[in-house]
Write an enzyme that holds these catalytic residues in place. Structure first.
Site, PDB file in Angstrom:
ATOM      1  N   GLY A  62       0.833  -1.203   0.000  1.00  0.00           N
ATOM      2  CA  GLY A  62       0.000   0.000   0.000  1.00  0.00           C
ATOM      3  C   GLY A  62       0.861   1.244   0.000  1.00  0.00           C
ATOM      4  O   GLY A  62       2.064   1.187   0.284  1.00  0.00           O
ATOM      5  N   CYS A  93       5.368  -6.133   1.451  1.00  0.00           N
ATOM      6  CA  CYS A  93       5.705  -4.712   1.383  1.00  0.00           C
ATOM      7  C   CYS A  93       5.136  -3.961   2.598  1.00  0.00           C
ATOM      8  O   CYS A  93       5.594  -4.175   3.716  1.00  0.00           O
ATOM      9  CB  CYS A  93       5.210  -4.137   0.050  1.00  0.00           C
ATOM     10  N   TYR A  94       4.120  -3.102   2.416  1.00  0.00           N
ATOM     11  CA  TYR A  94       3.503  -2.417   3.563  1.00  0.00           C
ATOM     12  C   TYR A  94       3.007  -3.436   4.589  1.00  0.00           C
ATOM     13  O   TYR A  94       3.080  -3.198   5.800  1.00  0.00           O
ATOM     14  CB  TYR A  94       2.343  -1.546   3.075  1.00  0.00           C
ATOM     15  N   HIS A 182       7.484  -7.497  -4.128  1.00  0.00           N
ATOM     16  CA  HIS A 182       6.211  -7.994  -4.676  1.00  0.00           C
ATOM     17  C   HIS A 182       6.439  -9.282  -5.480  1.00  0.00           C
ATOM     18  O   HIS A 182       6.870  -9.227  -6.637  1.00  0.00           O
ATOM     19  CB  HIS A 182       5.577  -6.923  -5.578  1.00  0.00           C
ATOM     20  N   GLU A 184       4.179 -11.144  -6.695  1.00  0.00           N
ATOM     21  CA  GLU A 184       3.066 -11.369  -7.617  1.00  0.00           C
ATOM     22  C   GLU A 184       3.265 -10.751  -8.994  1.00  0.00           C
ATOM     23  O   GLU A 184       2.540 -11.073  -9.943  1.00  0.00           O
ATOM     24  CB  GLU A 184       1.757 -10.851  -7.002  1.00  0.00           C
ATOM     25  N   SER A 237     -26.676  -8.633 -22.795  1.00  0.00           N
ATOM     26  CA  SER A 237     -26.028  -7.551 -23.539  1.00  0.00           C
ATOM     27  C   SER A 237     -25.432  -8.050 -24.851  1.00  0.00           C
ATOM     28  O   SER A 237     -25.099  -7.258 -25.722  1.00  0.00           O
ATOM     29  CB  SER A 237     -24.904  -6.955 -22.693  1.00  0.00           C
ATOM     30  N   GLY A 238     -25.264  -9.371 -24.955  1.00  0.00           N
ATOM     31  CA  GLY A 238     -24.554  -9.917 -26.110  1.00  0.00           C
ATOM     32  C   GLY A 238     -23.099 -10.190 -25.781  1.00  0.00           C
ATOM     33  O   GLY A 238     -22.345 -10.694 -26.596  1.00  0.00           O
ATOM     34  N   GLY A 239     -22.714  -9.879 -24.542  1.00  0.00           N
ATOM     35  CA  GLY A 239     -21.354 -10.149 -24.107  1.00  0.00           C
ATOM     36  C   GLY A 239     -21.252 -11.490 -23.405  1.00  0.00           C
ATOM     37  O   GLY A 239     -22.252 -12.147 -23.118  1.00  0.00           O
ATOM     38  N   VAL A 240     -20.031 -11.901 -23.121  1.00  0.00           N
ATOM     39  CA  VAL A 240     -19.766 -13.186 -22.487  1.00  0.00           C
ATOM     40  C   VAL A 240     -20.379 -13.248 -21.086  1.00  0.00           C
ATOM     41  O   VAL A 240     -21.010 -14.239 -20.704  1.00  0.00           O
ATOM     42  CB  VAL A 240     -18.237 -13.430 -22.390  1.00  0.00           C
ATOM     43  N   ASP A 241     -20.219 -12.169 -20.306  1.00  0.00           N
ATOM     44  CA  ASP A 241     -20.610 -12.195 -18.892  1.00  0.00           C
ATOM     45  C   ASP A 241     -22.107 -12.437 -18.707  1.00  0.00           C
ATOM     46  O   ASP A 241     -22.513 -13.346 -17.988  1.00  0.00           O
ATOM     47  CB  ASP A 241     -20.204 -10.886 -18.204  1.00  0.00           C
ATOM     48  N   SER A 242     -22.925 -11.602 -19.361  1.00  0.00           N
ATOM     49  CA  SER A 242     -24.373 -11.746 -19.171  1.00  0.00           C
ATOM     50  C   SER A 242     -24.869 -13.063 -19.752  1.00  0.00           C
ATOM     51  O   SER A 242     -25.790 -13.686 -19.223  1.00  0.00           O
ATOM     52  CB  SER A 242     -25.129 -10.565 -19.783  1.00  0.00           C
ATOM     53  N   LYS A 391     -12.657 -12.617 -15.653  1.00  0.00           N
ATOM     54  CA  LYS A 391     -13.132 -12.902 -17.012  1.00  0.00           C
ATOM     55  C   LYS A 391     -12.720 -14.296 -17.499  1.00  0.00           C
ATOM     56  O   LYS A 391     -13.532 -15.016 -18.072  1.00  0.00           O
ATOM     57  CB  LYS A 391     -12.591 -11.829 -17.955  1.00  0.00           C
TER      58      LYS A 391
END
Length: 536
Positions: A62, A93-94, A182, A184, A237-242, A391
């Site tokens: 942080g 770190c922090y 870090h 990661e 919506s036509g997207g992957v998520d919905s 995603k």
């Protein structure tokens, strides 16, 4: 309503977020090792931490200094709880400095502040580094101004930087560990190996996080939440998520799901026809298409602020769903109670307040229309089955449920659509038509070049400037469009895609030749951060 983390069939690694730009990268890296991880504000209550029953807690980095009186910290009693329940704690770190400070050690401003790639030397046999790492130098990514100078009782230094600053500490008997760098980030080449060793060998965590279990748990939650006679609306919506969210709910409750696709006038080229065909032919989802072009564009007339656009669009969508629910009530004799949304974990994260900010709401990067634009008096209750997923995990879920691969690989498209890709008033002139044509040429060229699956997201932007040009021996004063293409894992960070010069030349030429009103094409070469992915 979303999956209950406490019921997930795997160990949970909980990350307490103290505001580092890398915090959510830790979450992703751990999940990539088939271990479930979640992020929680570092200043959350002890109860909210303990009720998740984590197998390991990581204290993130942080921007704060532990010296300042308002610096964020974990709640009182946290370390005692971890000790009495044998839960390991890793400070990064922090997070390391917080451990040292709270346990009675000393942290002070470093003689030399360390930022960027640095070499560290592993100098003692330790739990953090396998025995073959002792005496081993490795390059890591540092980002700190303070340093630990006196360690609390029971701690050993197990690695130092070239300058001699503390780089890693541990107290194995108390299961407390700290890294001043870090692990990661990709700039720490051996960081993933260190994380793997720590999770599996030191903490004994099992790699059992599987999408099949997530699907089973989501269906259980939906069935337990939605009564046997209740109906649900899903905004597609036509997207992957919905689409994946709708497919899960359809699996759970069948024909009591009613999908609606709203044409808000802000869709891509021929989007309505293409998407409706996919829903009906491939996914067999029952979908009603609502033409709301005039309704949206009337409300957006004269609006240039992207945040205001998002709020207007979010509110208008909910009004349409309420209207749709009333129509269904007339047909069914009962009013639908729930609305399904494809909200993802990054959407939730980007709408959360940074720890130590002293605010109950975040410094808004952008309001996600699924998160920040909902009216307080909304009548429908939310079902968000993907709320804890990234995603790529959503795509994995889709594959399990046989959603067509071509559909799953679609690039993300923002809920507010082209409203955030036309900078300025979307209703002025023919900006939307120009943008649709430019975007279609750009995306089709990417597909023809075999690059679509390599790029995470690509799109065109309509800029609110005109440029002098020469076309057909005539002076023109036409519009400027920008092209953006990025590579990313989950949208939290992104790099711009390095196109071949010939590709860019051909696309630019094609756009200027075929789209009336455009005489200049520019390329966006900014990463996220410092920019966002969308222009807005």
């Amino acid at each position: 309503m979303a999956m209950d983390p406490k019921r997930v069939k795997s160990d949970l690694v909980l990350i307490l977020d103290f505001g580092s730009q890398y915090t959510h990268l830790i979450t992703r890296r751990i999940r990539s090792l088939s271990v479930f991880s979640l992020c929680l504000n570092g200043t959350s209550s002890l109860q909210s931490i303990t009720e998740l029953n984590p197998s390991l807690v990581i204290l993130s980095g942080g921007p704060h200094s532990v010296h300042t009186p308002d610096s964020p910290s974990f709640p009182d009693g946290f370390l005692q709880w971890a000790q009495s329940n044998s839960v390991p704690v890793l400070g990064i770190c922090y997070g390391l400095q917080l451990l040292v400070n709270r346990l009675g050690g000393e942290v002070r401003v470093g003689n030399t502040q360390e930022y960027g790639r640095m070499e560290i030397h592993v100098e003692n046999p330790s739990a953090l580094y396998p025995s073959d790492k002792v005496g081993h130098n490795q390059v890591v990514w540092m980002s700190h101004g303070d340093e630990a100078v006196t360690l609390p009782s029971g701690f050993n230094v197990v690695a130092r930087s070239q300058q001699g600053a503390v780089a890693a500490i541990e107290n194995p008997s108390a299961k407390l560990y700290g890294l001043q760098y870090h692990p990661e980030v990709t700039h720490t080449p051996e960081g993933m190996e260190t994380l793997k060793h720590f999770l599996f060998d030191v903490c004994g965590i099992a790699a059992e996080w599987k999408m099949e279990d997530v699907l089973e748990e989501e269906i259980r939650v939906i069935n337990n939440t939605v009564g046997p006679k209740e109906h649900v609306i899903c905004a597609l919506s036509g997207g992957v998520d919905s689409t994946v969210a709708a497919t899960i709910v359809h699996k759970a409750i069948g024909d009591r799901l009613h999908c609606v696709f709203v044409d808000n006038g802000l869709l891509r080229y021929k989007e309505q026809e293409r998407v409706m065909e996919t829903f009906e032919k491939d996914l067999h989802l029952p979908v009603v298409c609502v033409d709301a072009v005039d309704r949206f564009l009337t409300k957006l007339k004269g609006v240039t602020d992207p945040e205001v656009k998002r709020k207007i669009i979010g509110k208008e969508f909910i009004c349409i769903f309420d209207d749709f629910a009333q129509e269904l009530e007339k047909k069914l004799g009962t009013r639908p109670s729930y609305l399904v949304q494809g909200t993802l974990y990054p959407d939730v994260i980007e709408s959360c307040p940074p720890p130590g900010s002293g605010r109950t709401h975040s410094h808004t990067i952008k309001s996600h229309h699924n998160v920040g634009g909902l009216p307080k008096d909304m009548k429908l209750k939310l079902i968000e089955p993907l709320k804890l997923l990234f995603k790529d995990e959503v795509r994995q879920l889709g594959r399990i449920m046989d959603v067509p691969e071509g559909f799953l690989k679609r690039h993300p498209f923002p809920g507010p659509g082209l409203a955030v890709r036309v900078l300025g008033d979307v209703t002025e002139g023919n900006a939307l038509d120009i943008l649709r044509q430019v975007d279609e040429i750009f995306i089709q060229s990417i597909k023809d070049a075999g690059l679509y699956d390599v790029i995470w997201q690509a799109f065109a932007v309509f800029l609110p400037v005109r440029s002098v040009g020469v076309q057909g021996d005539q002076r023109t004063h036409s519009h400027v469009v920008a092209l953006r293409a990025v590579t990313s894992q989950d949208g939290m960070t992104a790099d711009w895609y390095y196109f071949d010069h010939k590709f860019l030349n051909d696309v630019s030429t094609k756009i200027c030749n075929e789209v009336v009103g455009v005489n200049r094409v520019v390329l966006d070469i900014t990463s996220k951060p410092p920019s966002t992915i969308e222009w807005e």
